[in-house]
Design a protein around this motif. Structure first.
Motif, PDB file in Angstrom:
ATOM      1  N   VAL B 103      36.401  37.465  48.408  1.00 24.50           N
ATOM      2  CA  VAL B 103      36.254  36.819  47.091  1.00 24.50           C
ATOM      3  C   VAL B 103      37.299  37.316  46.102  1.00 24.50           C
ATOM      4  O   VAL B 103      37.897  36.522  45.379  1.00 24.50           O
ATOM      5  CB  VAL B 103      34.825  37.060  46.533  1.00 24.50           C
ATOM      6  CG1 VAL B 103      34.644  36.329  45.215  1.00 24.50           C
ATOM      7  CG2 VAL B 103      33.782  36.597  47.535  1.00 24.50           C
ATOM      8  N   ARG B 106      43.633  36.742  45.436  1.00 24.17           N
ATOM      9  CA  ARG B 106      44.276  35.535  44.909  1.00 24.17           C
ATOM     10  C   ARG B 106      44.135  34.425  45.941  1.00 24.17           C
ATOM     11  O   ARG B 106      44.314  34.649  47.128  1.00 24.17           O
ATOM     12  CB  ARG B 106      45.752  35.801  44.646  1.00 24.17           C
ATOM     13  CG  ARG B 106      45.977  36.643  43.431  1.00 24.17           C
ATOM     14  CD  ARG B 106      47.449  36.864  43.170  1.00 24.17           C
ATOM     15  NE  ARG B 106      47.590  37.746  42.029  1.00 24.17           N
ATOM     16  CZ  ARG B 106      47.500  39.065  42.088  1.00 24.17           C
ATOM     17  NH1 ARG B 106      47.302  39.649  43.243  1.00 24.17           N
ATOM     18  NH2 ARG B 106      47.619  39.814  41.007  1.00 24.17           N
ATOM     19  N   PHE B 108      41.403  32.608  46.580  1.00 26.76           N
ATOM     20  CA  PHE B 108      40.049  32.296  47.063  1.00 26.76           C
ATOM     21  C   PHE B 108      39.553  31.092  46.275  1.00 26.76           C
ATOM     22  O   PHE B 108      39.365  31.160  45.062  1.00 26.76           O
ATOM     23  CB  PHE B 108      39.119  33.489  46.885  1.00 26.76           C
ATOM     24  CG  PHE B 108      37.729  33.253  47.404  1.00 26.76           C
ATOM     25  CD1 PHE B 108      37.486  33.274  48.766  1.00 26.76           C
ATOM     26  CD2 PHE B 108      36.677  32.991  46.545  1.00 26.76           C
ATOM     27  CE1 PHE B 108      36.204  33.045  49.257  1.00 26.76           C
ATOM     28  CE2 PHE B 108      35.401  32.765  47.017  1.00 26.76           C
ATOM     29  CZ  PHE B 108      35.161  32.789  48.383  1.00 26.76           C
ATOM     30  N   ARG B 109      39.365  29.985  46.963  1.00 22.52           N
ATOM     31  CA  ARG B 109      39.102  28.731  46.262  1.00 22.52           C
ATOM     32  C   ARG B 109      37.608  28.430  46.079  1.00 22.52           C
ATOM     33  O   ARG B 109      37.224  27.773  45.129  1.00 22.52           O
ATOM     34  CB  ARG B 109      39.744  27.570  47.026  1.00 22.52           C
ATOM     35  CG  ARG B 109      41.257  27.686  47.110  1.00 22.52           C
ATOM     36  CD  ARG B 109      41.934  26.942  45.966  1.00 22.52           C
ATOM     37  NE  ARG B 109      43.356  27.252  45.933  1.00 22.52           N
ATOM     38  CZ  ARG B 109      43.947  27.937  44.969  1.00 22.52           C
ATOM     39  NH1 ARG B 109      43.256  28.403  43.959  1.00 22.52           N
ATOM     40  NH2 ARG B 109      45.246  28.163  44.993  1.00 22.52           N
ATOM     41  N   TYR B 111      33.839  28.216  45.145  1.00 26.51           N
ATOM     42  CA  TYR B 111      33.163  28.679  43.945  1.00 26.51           C
ATOM     43  C   TYR B 111      31.792  29.277  44.280  1.00 26.51           C
ATOM     44  O   TYR B 111      31.409  30.305  43.757  1.00 26.51           O
ATOM     45  CB  TYR B 111      33.012  27.545  42.939  1.00 26.51           C
ATOM     46  CG  TYR B 111      32.662  28.069  41.567  1.00 26.51           C
ATOM     47  CD1 TYR B 111      33.611  28.741  40.805  1.00 26.51           C
ATOM     48  CD2 TYR B 111      31.377  27.941  41.072  1.00 26.51           C
ATOM     49  CE1 TYR B 111      33.282  29.271  39.569  1.00 26.51           C
ATOM     50  CE2 TYR B 111      31.047  28.456  39.828  1.00 26.51           C
ATOM     51  CZ  TYR B 111      31.996  29.121  39.080  1.00 26.51           C
ATOM     52  OH  TYR B 111      31.673  29.644  37.872  1.00 26.51           O
TER      53      TYR B 111
END
Lengths: 345, 496
Positions: B103, B106, B108-109, B111
């Motif tokens: 998590v 950089r 980590f998409r 949500y």
């Protein structure tokens, strides 16, 4: 590792950091309820329980806001003044003929602006949170006073009765709407904190800001978000107080920043940041409510109530400090030592 | 032909009118572990910053993954796909391993977080690499090795093309260092590239495919594997341990200053040793389990479960340990410049600080201060008159820390990893300073997870393993130990 996966639910629950403190406080709450019900038979009456829950709801809501801020290692002292500002702005607008929905929207925007301002002051301009929010606390209280020329407002009138019902007097499925509002906000913000990337970022900023920054977390944006959440919660509580009184009172929300910190701290939200569960705030707010209500029932004066709550806050924070200082520094890796030992011999 | 991951051509960087990197050139290929042995600290920080981020440079070019990313005409300030693993952990202690690996990176998409999915993914990674780690473990509960492994995993997961390993032997024990090297070799075979920065060429010899020597921000020479030898390295050191090794080791007193009598704690098991007056003893912890507890006991943070600690023949319970200075014990912490100096006070006030804390405090009259200046000016030079410590060099600040202990004259000085983060020149100076303490008759205990430097000055080595004493070696055994390098324990045990 497999063993860890097959732990029973109780062990898994206790493995969650901060859950131990929440459960301890919850047991304390249970004991308080038992003691007060023994001291006063009407403590458990249907009417009192309903009122008690309705009394707890605003404290829970601002507790949630303050918990968000505390988890990032900051504090929001302006939360009580924003409650007052929200109450006064909404009431003033409504008494001056502004349609209720528009009044609510304007109130929300102004409160969120205070949240953004707090966030920017703390995150971007590096003003210590205590000082920054102390400043906005005074400003927000000033706005609450100036908005109606230093007077409380008149009654908001019958046109806004639906607003009063929505925020306080109405009920749904046997529970007052205030309780429903608190419940919905709790569920939403608990989900946000526990199950989303934003939640992880909030914990990360509170735990180690530098490491979070190096990990690509936008620490400034995260700090602003928590202050906005805090102001949003304060705004809702302001509207509830307006609905209760049916008018705007300049001193509404007075001392609420203390109640908010108390609810969060009693519930195990670490004042050092990075740790705490929102469910703890529910327990913390409940303890606060039960103490207020119960001590009132047994005839304790206000001063005694304040002393008791103050002591409980100190004990809670002390508990946090003791838990942190006694936490094992490093896990003894017997497994790795054994592996190394095998290699050696 | 192998891809080139990093190429720096004639890079010069200047910060605050000081040249940090001076005509610096290096190239690192895919799947290579390039060593960087730093003779001094100059330029190290700048290099790491420049690898991580394309900050402005004064001259030269930087190519990352075969594209020009930075040059003297234009710096984009963008981040490169590089990760840094160093002693100071970059993990978030209050979050789980899975959160730290997946998590908090950089790119980590997702949500919504699904811990179970993340844990499964992590298990796949750890199983392949042979690491035993649970995704749900909190980073705060990890051992030093596990932290490094998690940081390495995170770098791998985020797709770092180059991973900088900086002075890692300061953070992990000798056993764990060997395990960490195995991990590096595994990922090296997978095509990841590493820049392995360390202060000891012996350490670099073990793991690197090539080694560059850097001094004052300049690459002096690049060695290929066949050239790895002590002789080839010797010309690049301005000072060596041969220069600072004391000529004679005076006879030791017989009365013990520090005694552990069957001491047990959560991690110690019947630890028993005795250190006589004036001796310099290294406590070498091979698996990083014993030293934290010994430090805790000596500082009064921990209580003895069974057994007894004695200082100067008297019991040393927790209450006394908390007032260590008053009871003749002084600590010199790791990185003492950060932890032991009061930057707002003058040099002289810093120097005299401990004598005011002793059991019989000496009043700091003008006459006493004058006498201190007279005694210590020959040792530390004109720095003693400095009122602003920020004007001083690192070496001067180390002088201050050790001379303060010298002036306090305790029975026991407990040094925690005294060589951590120090360059060769500074390490030589630390050895001289410890020798100064010894000459005054102060018993010195060096608590260390790395003995490469400590043996130069020590009279004795106590090996701690699995919470107990695994070996006790006098100085006469050291040549044998040193020839085995920085991880002597395997051969010691084999030869026993």
């Amino acid at each position: 590792m497999e063993k860890r996966e097959k732990q029973n639910p109780w062990k898994r629950l206790m493995a969650i950091r901060g859950m131990g403190q929440v459960i301890t406080v919850a047991i304390g709450l249970l004991l308080l309820c038992i003691v007060f019900s023994m001291l006063s038979s009407s403590f458990y009456s249907e009417r009192n329980v309903g009122n008690l829950l309705r009394q707890i709801a605003p404290i829970l809501i601002i507790g949630i806001g303050q918990a968000y801020v505390l988890i990032t290692g900051n504090i929001d002292l302006s939360i009580g003044s924003v409650v007052g500002m929200s109450c006064m702005i909404s009431a003033t607008l409504m008494t001056n003929g502004v349609p209720t929905p528009a009044a609510l929207l304007i109130t929300l925007v102004v409160c969120l602006f205070v949240g953004v301002l707090n966030g920017v002051l703390v995150a971007k301009w590096k003003v210590p949170p205590f000082i920054a929010t102390l400043g906005t606390m005074t400003v927000a209280r000033g706005v609450a006073q100036i908005v109606n020329n230093n007077y409380n407002t008149n009654a908001i009138g019958d046109k806004a009765q639906w607003f009063r019902d929505l925020f306080y007097y109405g009920n749904f499925l046997g529970l007052y709407n205030t309780i429903w509002i608190a419940l919905v906000l709790f569920l939403v913000f608990n989900f946000l904190l526990g199950k989303t990337r934003t939640g992880r970022h909030i914990y990360a900023v509170g735990s180690n800001k530098e490491a979070a920054k190096l990990s690509g977390v936008n620490t400034d944006a995260t700090t602003i978000i928590v202050y906005v959440v805090s102001s949003l919660c304060a705004c809702v509580v302001g509207l509830i107080t307006c609905a209760i009184a049916g008018m705007g009172t300049m001193d509404s929300g007075n001392m609420y920043e203390m109640y908010a910190v108390a609810a969060a701290a009693i519930g195990g939200i670490s004042t050092f940041g990075g740790e705490g569960l929102l469910v703890g705030t529910v327990v913390g707010a409940s303890i606060w409510g039960v103490l207020q209500n119960g001590l009132q029932f047994v005839g304790a004066p206000v001063a005694i109530r304040n002393i008791v709550i103050g002591i409980i806050v100190i004990v809670s924070v002390l508990l946090d400090v003791i838990i942190r200082s006694n936490r094992p520094r490093k896990k003894l890796k017997t497994e790795s030592a054994a592996v190394a030992g095998d290699k050696v011999h | 032909m192998k891809n080139e991951i990093l190429r720096m051509e004639h890079v010069t960087t200047i910060r605050n009118e000081m040249t940090m990197l001076d005509n610096f050139s290096i190239h690192i290929f895919e799947g290579e572990i390039m060593g960087l042995v730093c003779i001094n600290e100059n330029g190290k920080e700048s290099l790491i910053e420049l690898i991580s981020r394309n900050v402005p440079i004064h001259y030269g070019r930087v190519y990352f993954n075969e594209s020009l990313v930075n040059n003297y005409q234009h710096s984009t300030m963008t981040m490169n796909k590089a990760a840094v693993i160093e002693q100071k952990s970059r993990l978030i202690e209050d979050l789980t391993v899975a959160d730290n690996v997946f998590v908090l990176r950089r790119g980590f998409r997702k949500y919504w977080i699904h811990p179970r999915v993340l844990n499964d993914q992590l298990r796949r990674f750890t199983a392949k690499a042979g690491i035993s780690l649970g995704g749900g473990e909190l980073a705060a509960d990890l051992s030093a090795f596990d932290r490094c492994a998690v940081e390495l995993l995170r770098a791998v997961v985020m797709g770092a093309r180059l991973i900088v390993i900086r002075d890692i032997s300061n953070a992990v024990s000798a056993v764990d260092l060997a395990r960490f090297h195995d991990l590096l070799r595994y990922y090296c075979k997978k095509g990841f590239s590493f820049l392995y920065i360390c202060n000891h060429h012996e350490e670099a010899f073990r793991i690197c495919t090539r080694i560059s020597i850097m001094r004052d921000g300049k690459i002096l020479k690049v060695f290929d594997k066949p050239d790895f030898s002590e002789n080839s390295m010797a010309p690049y050191y301005a000072r060596s341990y041969a220069d600072v090794t004391p000529k004679e080791f005076p006879p030791l007193g017989k009365d013990p200053v520090l005694s552990f009598r069957a001491v047990s704690t959560a991690n110690l098991n019947n630890v028993d040793f005795s250190i006589p007056r004036g001796q310099c003893t290294v406590l070498f912890d091979t698996d990083s389990t014993s030293l934290p507890d010994i430090e805790g006991l000596m500082k009064g943070d921990l209580r003895v479960r069974t057994g007894e600690i004695q200082v100067c023949g008297k019991p040393f319970p927790q209450a006394k340990a908390r007032r260590g200075i008053a009871n003749g014990v002084v600590f010199i912490e790791e990185n003492p410049v950060q932890s032991m100096i009061f930057p707002q006070l003058t040099y002289l006030k810093n120097l005299c600080f401990l004598i005011g804390e002793k059991k019989d405090p000496v009043p700091l009259s003008r006459r006493i201060l004058k006498s201190v200046v007279q005694e210590y000016e020959p040792l530390v030079g004109p720095d003693i008159h400095e009122t602003n410590l920020s004007n001083l060099r690192l070496r001067s600040l180390y002088n201050l820390v050790y001379c303060r202990v010298h002036l306090c004259n305790p029975a026991l000085a407990f040094c925690v990893n005294p060589f951590a983060g120090a360059d060769m020149d500074l390490r030589c100076r630390v050895i001289e300073l410890i020798d100064l303490l010894k000459k005054r008759g102060i018993t010195v205990v060096i608590a260390s997870v790395n003995i490469a430097d400590s043996l130069v000055i020590a009279d004795r080595l106590i090996l701690l393993e699995k919470g107990g004493v695994a070996g006790d070696y006098p100085r006469s055994d050291f040549p044998r130990l040193r020839s085995w390098g920085i991880i002597p324990y395997r051969k010691i045990n084999k030869n026993k």
